[in-house]
Write a protein that holds these residues in place. Sequence first.
Motif: not given
Length: 219
Positions: A131, A136-137, A140-141, A145, A147, A150, A174, A176
């Motif tokens: 991150e 911050k992903g 994928y969100k 995906w 979360y 960590e 992070l 996922f």
Amino acid sequence: MKSEITLEVCSRSDERYLSYRNRHYIPNRGCHGQQIHFLIYYKGEQVGIISGASSVYAVGARDKFFNIPQDKKIKQKRYLPAIINNVVFRLEHHEKNLGTRILSKFRKVSALLWKKLYGVDVIGFETFVIENDRRKGALYKADNWVYLGETKGNTKSHNGLTNKAQRRSTDIKLIFAIKTKNKIPTSDYVSSWRASTEEEKKRAKNIVKFRKELVGKTF
């Protein structure tokens, strides 16, 4: 209608792949175990790379998400080989929803080829994101995906697969993951990396042959 997004299977030594891989924020330290690599084309132009590889061994949140048994033998032979780790995704063309569309296509194509290469039905995917203010992903969100939390900031590393593992510090990442329609693995993965038996040698040879045949194919 022809898709604007094309994935071309390549080797990880392909110069077109390496030119993007070496610009990725995670240093290029090679890739071991099960793996599949792609060049990404958008409207006929290469815009990035994406890769899948063997899943990470010990991740508690991931294990819980996929309902992986604690039995080490079952975990190693049945569950972990059925999870693809998206180890690299480098995209250098920015357009709304493009990354999510590529990721969705990668999941479909890599699961299909994973089955043909390694003989196991894929039950899901994992990835680990370091991150920062921009990373911050979110990609994928957007592809649904989940979360999972960590990592602990340490891992085991091997100097050769047969040597005792050493624990070392790593960046906190992070986690996922996403499941496929296959809820549980349908078969055990038959390892061939040792090539110590005739069956293992034959299997290893067939995997190498099929991987070579895949290189250059587009999806």
